[in-house]
Design a protein around this motif. Structure first.
Motif, PDB file in Angstrom:
ATOM      1  N   MET A   1      54.310  82.650  75.823  1.00  0.00           N
ATOM      2  CA  MET A   1      54.863  83.970  76.098  1.00  0.00           C
ATOM      3  C   MET A   1      56.373  83.846  76.303  1.00  0.00           C
ATOM      4  SD  MET A   1      53.886  86.651  79.175  1.00  0.00           S
ATOM      5  CE  MET A   1      52.182  86.791  78.644  1.00  0.00           C
ATOM      6  N   SER A   2      57.176  84.673  75.610  1.00  0.00           N
ATOM      7  CA  SER A   2      58.622  84.605  75.720  1.00  0.00           C
ATOM      8  C   SER A   2      59.089  85.146  77.069  1.00  0.00           C
ATOM      9  CB  SER A   2      59.262  85.430  74.595  1.00  0.00           C
ATOM     10  OG  SER A   2      58.981  86.807  74.764  1.00  0.00           O
ATOM     11  N   PHE A   3      60.312  84.787  77.460  1.00  0.00           N
ATOM     12  CA  PHE A   3      60.850  85.236  78.742  1.00  0.00           C
ATOM     13  C   PHE A   3      60.998  86.755  78.826  1.00  0.00           C
ATOM     14  CE2 PHE A   3      62.355  80.757  79.121  1.00  0.00           C
ATOM     15  CZ  PHE A   3      61.752  80.475  80.337  1.00  0.00           C
ATOM     16  N   PRO A   4      61.476  87.443  77.767  1.00  0.00           N
ATOM     17  CA  PRO A   4      61.540  88.910  77.866  1.00  0.00           C
ATOM     18  C   PRO A   4      60.177  89.543  78.095  1.00  0.00           C
ATOM     19  CG  PRO A   4      62.890  88.122  76.039  1.00  0.00           C
ATOM     20  CD  PRO A   4      62.106  86.951  76.523  1.00  0.00           C
ATOM     21  N   ILE A   5      59.165  89.075  77.371  1.00  0.00           N
ATOM     22  CA  ILE A   5      57.823  89.624  77.539  1.00  0.00           C
ATOM     23  C   ILE A   5      57.285  89.295  78.932  1.00  0.00           C
ATOM     24  CG2 ILE A   5      55.441  89.500  76.744  1.00  0.00           C
ATOM     25  CD1 ILE A   5      57.183  91.084  74.881  1.00  0.00           C
ATOM     26  N   PHE A   6      57.560  88.077  79.398  1.00  0.00           N
ATOM     27  CA  PHE A   6      57.100  87.689  80.733  1.00  0.00           C
ATOM     28  C   PHE A   6      57.729  88.578  81.803  1.00  0.00           C
ATOM     29  CE2 PHE A   6      57.640  85.276  84.696  1.00  0.00           C
ATOM     30  CZ  PHE A   6      56.313  85.002  84.981  1.00  0.00           C
ATOM     31  N   ALA A   7      59.011  88.895  81.658  1.00  0.00           N
ATOM     32  CA  ALA A   7      59.679  89.753  82.634  1.00  0.00           C
ATOM     33  C   ALA A   7      59.031  91.128  82.675  1.00  0.00           C
ATOM     34  CB  ALA A   7      61.164  89.876  82.288  1.00  0.00           C
ATOM     35  N   LEU A   8      58.760  91.706  81.511  1.00  0.00           N
ATOM     36  CA  LEU A   8      58.111  93.018  81.460  1.00  0.00           C
ATOM     37  C   LEU A   8      56.705  92.940  82.048  1.00  0.00           C
ATOM     38  CD1 LEU A   8      59.211  94.085  77.851  1.00  0.00           C
ATOM     39  CD2 LEU A   8      60.173  94.866  80.031  1.00  0.00           C
ATOM     40  N   ALA A 168      61.274  92.550  92.860  1.00  0.00           N
ATOM     41  CA  ALA A 168      62.698  92.196  92.823  1.00  0.00           C
ATOM     42  C   ALA A 168      62.937  90.963  91.947  1.00  0.00           C
ATOM     43  CB  ALA A 168      63.212  91.952  94.248  1.00  0.00           C
ATOM     44  N   VAL A 169      62.053  89.978  92.034  1.00  0.00           N
ATOM     45  CA  VAL A 169      62.162  88.802  91.160  1.00  0.00           C
ATOM     46  C   VAL A 169      62.009  89.218  89.703  1.00  0.00           C
ATOM     47  CG1 VAL A 169      61.033  86.633  90.508  1.00  0.00           C
ATOM     48  CG2 VAL A 169      61.374  87.191  92.923  1.00  0.00           C
ATOM     49  N   ALA A 170      61.049  90.107  89.441  1.00  0.00           N
ATOM     50  CA  ALA A 170      60.870  90.600  88.077  1.00  0.00           C
ATOM     51  C   ALA A 170      62.113  91.331  87.589  1.00  0.00           C
ATOM     52  CB  ALA A 170      59.653  91.523  88.020  1.00  0.00           C
ATOM     53  N   LEU A 171      62.779  92.054  88.483  1.00  0.00           N
ATOM     54  CA  LEU A 171      64.016  92.746  88.119  1.00  0.00           C
ATOM     55  C   LEU A 171      65.090  91.763  87.673  1.00  0.00           C
ATOM     56  CD1 LEU A 171      65.927  95.191  88.011  1.00  0.00           C
ATOM     57  CD2 LEU A 171      66.282  94.905  90.486  1.00  0.00           C
ATOM     58  N   LEU A 172      65.236  90.655  88.402  1.00  0.00           N
ATOM     59  CA  LEU A 172      66.229  89.642  88.028  1.00  0.00           C
ATOM     60  C   LEU A 172      65.915  89.055  86.651  1.00  0.00           C
ATOM     61  CD1 LEU A 172      66.633  87.779  91.447  1.00  0.00           C
ATOM     62  CD2 LEU A 172      68.163  89.492  90.430  1.00  0.00           C
ATOM     63  N   LEU A 173      64.641  88.797  86.376  1.00  0.00           N
ATOM     64  CA  LEU A 173      64.257  88.272  85.063  1.00  0.00           C
ATOM     65  C   LEU A 173      64.514  89.297  83.970  1.00  0.00           C
ATOM     66  CD1 LEU A 173      60.878  86.519  85.996  1.00  0.00           C
ATOM     67  CD2 LEU A 173      63.073  85.421  85.475  1.00  0.00           C
ATOM     68  N   LEU A 174      64.239  90.564  84.273  1.00  0.00           N
ATOM     69  CA  LEU A 174      64.500  91.632  83.293  1.00  0.00           C
ATOM     70  C   LEU A 174      65.984  91.691  82.952  1.00  0.00           C
ATOM     71  CD1 LEU A 174      62.989  95.195  83.373  1.00  0.00           C
ATOM     72  CD2 LEU A 174      65.432  94.908  83.062  1.00  0.00           C
ATOM     73  N   LEU A 175      66.830  91.661  83.979  1.00  0.00           N
ATOM     74  CA  LEU A 175      68.279  91.725  83.745  1.00  0.00           C
ATOM     75  C   LEU A 175      68.771  90.519  82.948  1.00  0.00           C
ATOM     76  CD1 LEU A 175      69.419  92.953  87.276  1.00  0.00           C
ATOM     77  CD2 LEU A 175      69.503  94.265  85.138  1.00  0.00           C
ATOM     78  N   ARG A 176      68.144  89.371  83.156  1.00  0.00           N
ATOM     79  CA  ARG A 176      68.602  88.154  82.489  1.00  0.00           C
ATOM     80  C   ARG A 176      68.102  88.047  81.056  1.00  0.00           C
ATOM     81  NH1 ARG A 176      69.793  84.785  79.688  1.00  0.00           N
ATOM     82  NH2 ARG A 176      70.247  82.559  80.051  1.00  0.00           N
ATOM     83  N   PHE A 177      66.862  88.448  80.793  1.00  0.00           N
ATOM     84  CA  PHE A 177      66.259  88.088  79.507  1.00  0.00           C
ATOM     85  C   PHE A 177      65.952  89.257  78.566  1.00  0.00           C
ATOM     86  CE2 PHE A 177      64.928  84.523  82.304  1.00  0.00           C
ATOM     87  CZ  PHE A 177      65.523  83.489  81.599  1.00  0.00           C
ATOM     88  N   VAL A 178      65.711  90.438  79.071  1.00  0.00           N
ATOM     89  CA  VAL A 178      65.325  91.543  78.186  1.00  0.00           C
ATOM     90  C   VAL A 178      66.550  92.065  77.446  1.00  0.00           C
ATOM     91  CG1 VAL A 178      64.367  93.884  78.074  1.00  0.00           C
ATOM     92  CG2 VAL A 178      63.364  92.184  79.614  1.00  0.00           C
TER      93      VAL A 178
END
Length: 390
Positions: A1-8, A168-178
């Motif tokens: 699973m890619s990082f953008p998909i994982f963040a979502l 909040a952790v998911a938000l950081l991943l979203l900002l970084r990878f999506v």
């Protein structure tokens, strides 16, 4: 699973946990706030109402905003609402914060589905959708039990605080990878709303609501079905929920794979299989072995239909896919609410075992909708003139 998909997916996991975890901490919330358990149960209703209202309203109001900042704003609002739930001084304030947390869910879910499909290679959209919606599975079978354990050991406020931290952790991943994709709409609101003049869009939304209400009725009352019909002790229910969840994860990916190859035919076959399994559970769910196997099968098929249903909405609502998926999510919540009411009436009438049979009958109704859509699609393809009219 890619990082953008994982963040979502992680955001969807957090939002789904927020919807279902309250059921596990209701006695603690009621005791802590000095209200009755039924009054505390209104927190579940408040979250669902937020999703139902927020689906169309928030999506229309935000349709012309840049997509990534919009998603980040929605997730931030959820973090704040869950944080406010953790420190709510009373029942009324807690109701308001749960409603606020629910407001952003359907719009984000729609954006996540549309973004995952847009990032996927041609012909792999349903598989990408399946990877995002696995957050639904995990939220139900892992997030909610884990949140309940946190609440039982550290207090119900800690559950909401932990939920805010995960999102909040998911938000950081979203900002970084999506990636920052274009806004979902550029024209006037009335152009967005025109999508609902398309009969195919309404049929796709109807398929989601009708096709899921039967199995939602079964899932809502799975605990009494397993104990009173299957013969299990109450202490075995959490383990059987994990069995259901394992089937759900497997079915989710299988459904995405099938939908990428033959979307409507796969939905017809999957709904037919689900109806048969629910009928079999009514007939043969009285032994522990069969109850466990059928629980796994129901979980697999219940979630195998979701990627195809979401992809069908995207395919029909070309002019406003995000709005249509958001309304579709609201329709799913209405179906869930009806499922809870129906199951209660059945238990008070013909008995808990009849829930399986009612679930099978309702799924057959969903199968009928899927067959009607398939026939309509094939007729449209066989007639270029008719196809142009739709």
């Amino acid at each position: 699973m890619s990082f953008p998909i994982f963040a979502l997916m992680l955001v969807v996991f957090g939002f789904t946990t927020g919807e279902f975890v309250v059921a596990g901490i209701l006695p603690d919330v009621a005791s802590g706030l000095g209200v009755s358990v039924p009054d505390a149960g209104l927190l579940v209703t408040a979250y669902a109402l937020g999703m139902i209202v927020g689906g169309p309203v928030v999506t229309v109001l935000t349709a012309r905003l840049p997509r990534k900042p919009l998603m980040a704003g929605l997730v931030t609002a959820s973090v704040l609402a869950n944080g406010a739930s953790a420190v709510a001084p009373g029942h009324a304030v807690l109701l308001a914060t749960r409603f606020g947390a629910g407001l952003v869910v359907a719009t984000f879910f729609a954006l996540a589905i549309a973004t995952a499909a847009a990032m996927a290679p041609q012909g792999r959209q349903a598989s990408a959708v399946a990877r995002v919606t696995v957050g639904l599975n995990l939220g139900i079978v892992l997030g909610a039990p884990m949140g309940t354990v946190v609440g039982q050991h550290l207090g119900w406020r800690a559950t909401f605080a932990a939920l805010a931290a995960v999102i909040a952790v998911a938000l950081l991943l979203l900002l970084r990878f999506v990636p920052d994709l274009p806004a979902v709409a550029a024209g006037p609101v009335r152009d967005e709303l025109r999508v609902f003049g398309n009969r195919d869009v309404w049929l796709a939304i109807t398929l989601t609501a009708v096709g899921n209400v039967g199995v939602m009725t079964v899932f809502s009352y799975l605990a009494p079905l397993l104990t009173e019909v299957g013969g299990y002790a109450a202490g075995a229910v959490p383990a059987l929920l994990l069995v259901y969840g394992a089937g759900a994860v497997l079915g989710n990916f299988l459904g995405g794979w099938l939908a990428d190859r033959a979307l409507l035919p796969s939905l017809v076959w999957l709904l037919g299989a689900l109806a048969c399994v629910l009928a079999l559970a009514w007939f043969a769910g009285g032994s522990r072995v069969s109850a466990a196997l059928l629980t796994f099968a129901v979980g697999s098929l219940a979630f195998a239909v979701i990627p195809g249903m979401q992809t069908r909405v995207l395919a029909t609502a070309v002019g406003a896919p995000t709005l249509a998926v958001a309304v579709n999510a609201s329709g799913f919540q209405l179906a869930a609410a009806f499922a809870g009411w129906l199951g209660g009436r059945l238990i008070g009438g013909p008995g808990v075992r009849s829930i399986y049979l009612a679930g099978a009958a309702l799924t057959v109704a969903g199968l009928g909708v899927a067959c009607a859509i398939l026939v309509r699609e094939r007729r449209a393809r066989s007639s270029p003139m008719r196809h142009s009219l739709h």
